[in-house]
Design a protein around this motif. Structure first.
Motif, PDB file in Angstrom:
ATOM      1  N   SER A 242       0.843  -1.200   0.000  1.00  0.00           N
ATOM      2  CA  SER A 242       0.000   0.000   0.000  1.00  0.00           C
ATOM      3  C   SER A 242       0.872   1.241   0.000  1.00  0.00           C
ATOM      4  O   SER A 242       0.908   1.993  -0.974  1.00  0.00           O
ATOM      5  N   GLY A 243       1.606   1.485   1.084  1.00  0.00           N
ATOM      6  CA  GLY A 243       2.458   2.655   1.164  1.00  0.00           C
ATOM      7  C   GLY A 243       3.256   2.629   2.450  1.00  0.00           C
ATOM      8  O   GLY A 243       3.284   1.609   3.149  1.00  0.00           O
TER       9      GLY A 243
ATOM     10  N   LEU B 255      -6.740   2.509  -3.807  1.00  0.00           N
ATOM     11  CA  LEU B 255      -5.878   3.366  -3.002  1.00  0.00           C
ATOM     12  C   LEU B 255      -5.168   4.422  -3.838  1.00  0.00           C
ATOM     13  O   LEU B 255      -4.847   5.509  -3.342  1.00  0.00           O
ATOM     14  N   THR B 256      -4.919   4.130  -5.099  1.00  0.00           N
ATOM     15  CA  THR B 256      -4.278   5.147  -5.942  1.00  0.00           C
ATOM     16  C   THR B 256      -5.200   6.342  -6.147  1.00  0.00           C
ATOM     17  O   THR B 256      -4.751   7.494  -6.171  1.00  0.00           O
TER      18      THR B 256
ATOM     19  N   ARG C 210      -5.113   8.315  -2.906  1.00  0.00           N
ATOM     20  CA  ARG C 210      -3.891   9.113  -2.815  1.00  0.00           C
ATOM     21  C   ARG C 210      -3.995  10.356  -3.677  1.00  0.00           C
ATOM     22  O   ARG C 210      -3.626  11.464  -3.262  1.00  0.00           O
TER      23      ARG C 210
ATOM     24  N   VAL D  95      -4.512  10.727   3.333  1.00  0.00           N
ATOM     25  CA  VAL D  95      -3.176  10.460   3.876  1.00  0.00           C
ATOM     26  C   VAL D  95      -3.029   9.052   4.450  1.00  0.00           C
ATOM     27  O   VAL D  95      -1.921   8.641   4.799  1.00  0.00           O
TER      28      VAL D  95
ATOM     29  N   LEU E  74       0.062   4.751  -0.754  1.00  0.00           N
ATOM     30  CA  LEU E  74      -0.789   5.267   0.314  1.00  0.00           C
ATOM     31  C   LEU E  74      -0.859   4.226   1.429  1.00  0.00           C
ATOM     32  O   LEU E  74      -1.326   3.105   1.202  1.00  0.00           O
TER      33      LEU E  74
ATOM     34  N   THR F 270       4.721   5.138   5.977  1.00  0.00           N
ATOM     35  CA  THR F 270       4.602   6.367   6.757  1.00  0.00           C
ATOM     36  C   THR F 270       5.924   6.802   7.377  1.00  0.00           C
ATOM     37  O   THR F 270       6.035   7.925   7.865  1.00  0.00           O
TER      38      THR F 270
END
Length: 469
Positions: A77-78, A148-149, A152, A157, A185, A80
């Motif tokens: 996903s991404g 999710l793209t 984003r 966030v 994301l 943090t």
């Protein structure tokens, strides 16, 4: 060669084989070594990609300082970083998400573990199915359609997805969805027991901190390994493909290599007419790293047309066997409920892609009650799909317990069932390798455009009805 129990113990000791991690590479090397011990020349195709990984202790969620249990990270996903991202929560209800309304916030969404009629994703040769309905988080995570793209791009966030209709112990460790590219994301899953409180907090706009301190590893590699057992008869220019994959989160997903090795040993000790090609593909849990369409086996087929394609100068594949999820029980062995039925086997999901193979399975499979299915108009689950797409008649086992994609040491294996399934595949391999006329295998008939459109419309209608409830 290790016993079945020793193989399963080894999988549990290795832990989750996320595509390209140390455990995955170790298992691949061990299977390659066993093939070499049997006398095979082992070939390798190396895939390079950027691997994404997040340790369990690198994932957390707090709301107004109070910890919320995270069931699993959303793979690829991404990230943090270690400090996480802090922002107000906002609830986005319904199937169609208004991501723009969550700009600058952490979106909370709810994902139902949908119980869908079996006929929605499968087809049948005789009008019957091995089960009436499917309720599996693998399918549910895809049917949810979460993009999710798009989130984003809208300025969201972070995303927190709440499982609905999935027991907490089953939700933990689910490596889902596993088919998406990196999305940039950070997102996580939380169990249903946290859902009501989290939804209420999102409605109040409370502040949360989401930590997904994942790492990206450029230049990671994983190998597909394969070996050939030459035919010795008049049909040696025809091949039978025996396929499984090596990556998986538990001892059910994926233990198919146990069957592949036993079939390879049988072929090494028993002369056979047709050539048999044994393929252990990598990338099933990271499909975008190896292909833009289909499953991980697609990449191997594209790389080696000389071993299967009549358009190339080499072998022509006339049949395939795909071995996945051997001995799968219905529930994992840490199910806390008293009436879990943990000793019950999951109904076998066995594809036969021609009518002739449907009849063959009913003769050779070591379960007289088996009901082979046809691929649905829009999906063939598992690594048998590329064979179906390329017109290679195949028989594929892809049983799907709820815990299939859970990263756990508690996936339950029935060893008697596993042995019976391997014995069944051995009998099928011997038949396919020596049957005198490949015409008896039948012809794969892919669905036409109208049938596909009707199937898509049925799925859309089903989801729309659920959304109105």
């Amino acid at each position: 060669m290790p016993t079945h129990a020793e193989h399963i113990d080894r999988l549990n000791a290795l832990g989750p084989r996320r595509s390209g991690n140390d455990a995955h590479r170790t298992l691949t090397d061990e299977v390659a070594a066993e093939l070499a011990t049997l006398g095979y020349r082992v070939e390798r195709d190396t895939h390079s990609f950027e691997r994404w990984d997040a340790a369990d202790d690198a994932v957390s969620l707090t709301v107004e300082g109070d910890a919320v249990e995270v069931a699993s990270a959303w793979p690829y996903s991404g990230e943090t970083g270690s400090s996480g991202v802090t922002a107000p929560l906002i609830l986005l209800p319904g199937r169609r998400k208004r991501w723009a309304s969550a700009a600058g916030r952490i979106a909370v969404i709810e994902v139902d573990n949908v119980e869908a009629p079996a006929s929605l994703v499968l087809d049948s040769w005789d009008g019957r199915f091995p089960f009436d309905a499917v309720a599996n988080p693998v399918i549910s995570s895809e049917l949810a359609g979460t993009d999710l793209t798009a989130a984003r791009a809208a300025g969201v966030v972070g995303v927190v997805a709440v499982w609905r209709g999935l027991d907490d112990h089953e939700a933990r460790g689910q490596y889902l969805p596993f088919t998406r590219p990196h999305q940039g994301l950070p997102a996580v899953w939380v169990p249903e027991s946290e859902g009501d409180g989290l939804v209420a907090a999102a409605r109040r706009g409370e502040t949360a901190t989401l930590v997904l301190d994942a790492t990206r590893h450029p230049g990671a590699t994983m190998d597909t390994v394969w070996a050939v057992s030459p035919g010795t008869g008049p049909h040696a220019d025809e091949s039978v493909l025996v396929v499984t994959h090596s990556d998986g989160g538990n001892a059910v997903e994926e233990n198919g290599f146990i069957g592949l090795l036993e079939l390879a040993r049988d072929a090494a000790g028993t002369p056979h007419d047709r050539t048999i090609v044994f393929v252990l593909v990598a990338g099933h849990l990271r499909i975008p790293a190896v292909t833009t369409h289909g499953q991980a086996t697609t990449a191997w087929l594209h790389a080696h047309p000389e071993l299967w394609s009549p358009a190339a100068s080499g072998l022509t594949a006339v049949a395939g066997l795909v071995i996945e999820h051997l001995g799968a029980k219905h529930r994992r062995d840490d199910d806390p409920s008293m009436d879990a039925g943990g000793d019950a086997a999951e109904p076998e999901l066995l594809y036969a892609t021609t009518r002739e193979f449907d009849a063959l399975v009913r003769t050779e499979w070591r379960n007289p009650a088996v009901r082979p299915v046809r691929p649905g108009a829009v999906v063939h689950l598992g690594e048998g799909e590329p064979l179906w797409e390329n017109g290679i008649p195949a028989i594929a086992l892809v049983t799907g317990p709820v815990s299939l994609l859970a990263e756990t040491a508690h996936a339950a294996v029935d060893f008697d069932l596993l042995t019976r399934q391997i014995d069944s595949f051995r009998a099928l391999q011997r038949h396919l390798a020596d049957a005198p006329d490949r015409a008896a295998f039948g012809t794969v008939r892919r669905p036409g455009r109208l049938r596909k459109l009707l199937a898509v419309a049925r799925i859309a209608w089903f989801l729309a009805r659920r959304a109105r409830r």
